[in-house]
Scaffold this active site. Structure first.
Site, PDB file in Angstrom:
ATOM      1  N   LYS A  54      51.493  61.021 122.901  1.00 25.77           N
ATOM      2  CA  LYS A  54      49.909  62.246 122.867  1.00 25.77           C
ATOM      3  C   LYS A  54      49.344  63.617 121.808  1.00 25.77           C
ATOM      4  O   LYS A  54      48.689  63.746 121.789  1.00 25.77           O
ATOM      5  CB  LYS A  54      49.230  62.094 124.623  1.00 25.77           C
ATOM      6  CG  LYS A  54      48.849  60.848 125.024  1.00 25.77           C
ATOM      7  CD  LYS A  54      48.585  60.344 126.362  1.00 25.77           C
ATOM      8  CE  LYS A  54      48.147  58.645 127.003  1.00 25.77           C
ATOM      9  NZ  LYS A  54      48.355  59.103 128.148  1.00 25.77           N
ATOM     10  N   GLN A  98      48.277  62.010 134.021  1.00 22.35           N
ATOM     11  CA  GLN A  98      48.855  60.787 133.454  1.00 22.35           C
ATOM     12  C   GLN A  98      48.955  60.238 135.264  1.00 22.35           C
ATOM     13  O   GLN A  98      49.508  61.269 135.901  1.00 22.35           O
ATOM     14  CB  GLN A  98      49.856  61.193 132.736  1.00 22.35           C
ATOM     15  CG  GLN A  98      51.119  59.996 131.963  1.00 22.35           C
ATOM     16  CD  GLN A  98      50.778  58.842 131.320  1.00 22.35           C
ATOM     17  OE1 GLN A  98      49.328  59.428 130.672  1.00 22.35           O
ATOM     18  NE2 GLN A  98      50.905  57.725 131.031  1.00 22.35           N
ATOM     19  N   ASP A 121      39.368  60.033 129.644  1.00 14.69           N
ATOM     20  CA  ASP A 121      39.415  58.842 130.021  1.00 14.69           C
ATOM     21  C   ASP A 121      39.048  58.063 130.470  1.00 14.69           C
ATOM     22  O   ASP A 121      38.944  56.956 130.388  1.00 14.69           O
ATOM     23  CB  ASP A 121      40.898  58.957 131.423  1.00 14.69           C
ATOM     24  CG  ASP A 121      42.393  59.158 130.901  1.00 14.69           C
ATOM     25  OD1 ASP A 121      43.062  58.398 130.462  1.00 14.69           O
ATOM     26  OD2 ASP A 121      43.508  59.340 131.070  1.00 14.69           O
TER      27      ASP A 121
HETATM   28  N1  GUN Z   1      48.717  55.639 132.758  1.00 15.55           N
HETATM   29  C1  GUN Z   1      48.969  54.758 131.611  1.00 15.55           C
HETATM   30  N2  GUN Z   1      48.068  53.847 131.564  1.00 15.55           N
HETATM   31  C2  GUN Z   1      47.344  55.122 131.472  1.00 15.55           C
HETATM   32  C3  GUN Z   1      45.342  55.442 130.756  1.00 15.55           C
HETATM   33  O1  GUN Z   1      45.135  55.277 129.761  1.00 15.55           O
HETATM   34  N3  GUN Z   1      45.492  57.387 131.346  1.00 15.55           N
HETATM   35  C4  GUN Z   1      45.923  57.104 132.130  1.00 15.55           C
HETATM   36  N4  GUN Z   1      45.505  59.255 132.320  1.00 15.55           N
HETATM   37  N5  GUN Z   1      47.040  57.443 133.189  1.00 15.55           N
HETATM   38  C5  GUN Z   1      47.872  55.977 132.484  1.00 15.55           C
END
Ligand code: GUN
Length: 302
Positions: A54, A98, A121
Site C-alpha cells: 500500500k 490494518q 476502507d
Molecule cells: N485486512 C485484510 N484486508 C483488509 C482491508 O481491506 N483493509 C484493512 N484495513 N485491513 C485489512
C-alpha cells in the site's frame, strides 16, 4: 484452458495510471496531493506485506503517505488517540488501520473512531449505511468489493439481470459485494444470492450463477462441477497453503497462495475467471488509492 483470464494486475495498472494522471493535474492546479496514513499494529507477516505494498503504491502515485507502525501492546486508548490526531490533520484524507488488530483491542471501537469522511476502507457504519442506500449516497465503496465490480465491468461481463451468487457473508467482502451488485446502475442490477456455512446445498445455488463470487477463505472449496458453463468466476480467496523459495532471491521463502476455487479445472468450464494471485488481490490496493483520491476531491468540492 477455455476461460478468459481476468487479469487484476493489468486492469489495476490501468486504473493506477488514470489516478496518477488525475493526481498530477490536481497538484499542478491546486498544489495539493492526497494524503494517506496506514496504521499497522504489531508484526503480523501478512499485514506487513499488505501495508508495504500500500505504501509503495501510494508513493508511486505521488500521494503523501504516512506510515505509522505501533507496537503490538499499544493500548486501545493510545490507538484511539492516534486516530483522533489523524482525524484532525488536514493533510490526511484517508486513514487505514490494518486488520486484524491484537485481541486486547476492540476492532469495532477503533473503526468507529475513524472520521467517516476519511474512512477510505469504507468500514465505518456510516459508510456501510451509505453503501446500502446506494447511488450518490456512496462515498467510499469498500476496496475489495469495489475491485471485484471494476474487474467485472472492465471485462465486459453483463450484470444486468444476471444471477449472482456470493459465497461468504463477511463484512469486508460478502455482504458489501452482494449489496453493490443488487443496486441500480452500471456493473449492478443483478439478482443476488448469498450462501454461507449454514446454507443447505451450496452446490445447487452455485450452479445457477452467471457470476460466482467466492470469498470463503477455504482453499479449493468450489468444485468445477459447481460452475455453470460460461460463468464468470471471481475468486477472492488468498489462502497461504505453504512456502516456496522466492524467484528473485532463492534464499528467501515466499507464501504459496491458493484460491477458494479449483482453478485448473474451473478454467475449463468458466467463461471468465480470476487467477490467484494476480486477480482480485491487486485491485484492493488500487481501489484504496482511488478512495483516497475521492476523499480529497470531496473535501475540495471537485
Ligand atoms: N485486512 C485484510 N484486508 C483488509 C482491508 O481491506 N483493509 C484493512 N484495513 N485491513 C485489512
Amino acid at each position: 484452458m477455455s476461460a478468459k483470464l481476468i487479469k487484476g494486475t493489468e486492469i489495476g495498472e490501468q486504473i493506477l495510471e488514470e489516478i496518477t494522471a488525475e493526481v498530477g493535474k490536481i497538484k499542478e492546479e491546486r498544489g495539493i496531493v492526497p494524503g494517506l496514513v496506514t496504521i499497522l499494529v504489531g508484526e503480523n507477516p501478512a499485514s506487513i506485506s499488505y501495508v508495504t505494498l500500500k505504501i509503495k503504491t501510494a508513493h508511486r502515485l505521488g500521494f503523501k503517505e504516512v506510515q505509522d507502525s505501533q507496537p503490538v501492546d499499544i493500548s486501545e486508548e493510545a490507538l484511539l488517540a492516534l486516530i483522533e490526531k489523524y482525524n484532525n490533520d488536514d493533510s490526511i484524507h484517508g486513514i487505514l488501520v490494518q486488520l486484524p488488530l491484537p485481541k486486547h483491542i476492540d476492532e469495532k471501537k477503533v473503526l468507529n473512531a475513524i472520521d467517516p469522511d476519511k474512512d477510505v476502507d469504507g468500514f465505518h457504519p456510516v459508510n456501510v449505511g451509505r453503501l446500502m442506500i446506494g447511488g450518490d449516497e456512496v462515498k467510499f465503496p469498500p476496496c475489495t468489493p469495489a475491485g471485484i465490480q471494476e474487474l467485472i465491468v472492465r471485462s465486459g461481463v453483463e450484470t444486468s439481470g444476471a444471477e449472482v451468487v456470493v459465497v461468504g457473508r463477511s463484512n469486508i467482502v460478502g455482504k458489501p459485494i452482494a449489496n453493490m451488485m443488487l443496486q441500480k446502475g452500471k456493473g449492478a442490477d443483478a439478482t443476488v444470492t448469498i450462501v454461507h456455512t449454514r446454507t443447505r446445498n451450496m452446490a445447487e445455488h452455485c450452479k445457477r450463477a452467471d457470476i460466482l463470487i467466492v470469498a470463503a477463505g477455504v482453499p479449493g472449496l468450489v468444485k468445477p462441477e459447481w460452475i455453470k458453463p460460461g460463468a464468470c468466476v471471481i475468486d477472492v480467496g488468498v489462502n497461504r497453503v505453504g512456502e516456496k523459495p522466492s524467484k528473485n532471491d532463492p534464499n528467501k521463502m515466499v507464501a504459496i497462495l491458493k484460491g477458494d476455487v479449483d482453478f485448473e479445472a474451473a478454467s475449463e468450464i468458466a467463461g471468465f475467471i480470476t487467477p490467484v494471485p494476480g486477480g482480485v488481490g491487486p485491485m484492493t490496493i488500487t481501489m484504496l488509492m482511488r478512495n483516497t483520491l475521492r476523499s480529497m476531491k470531496f473535501k475540495l468540492g471537485i
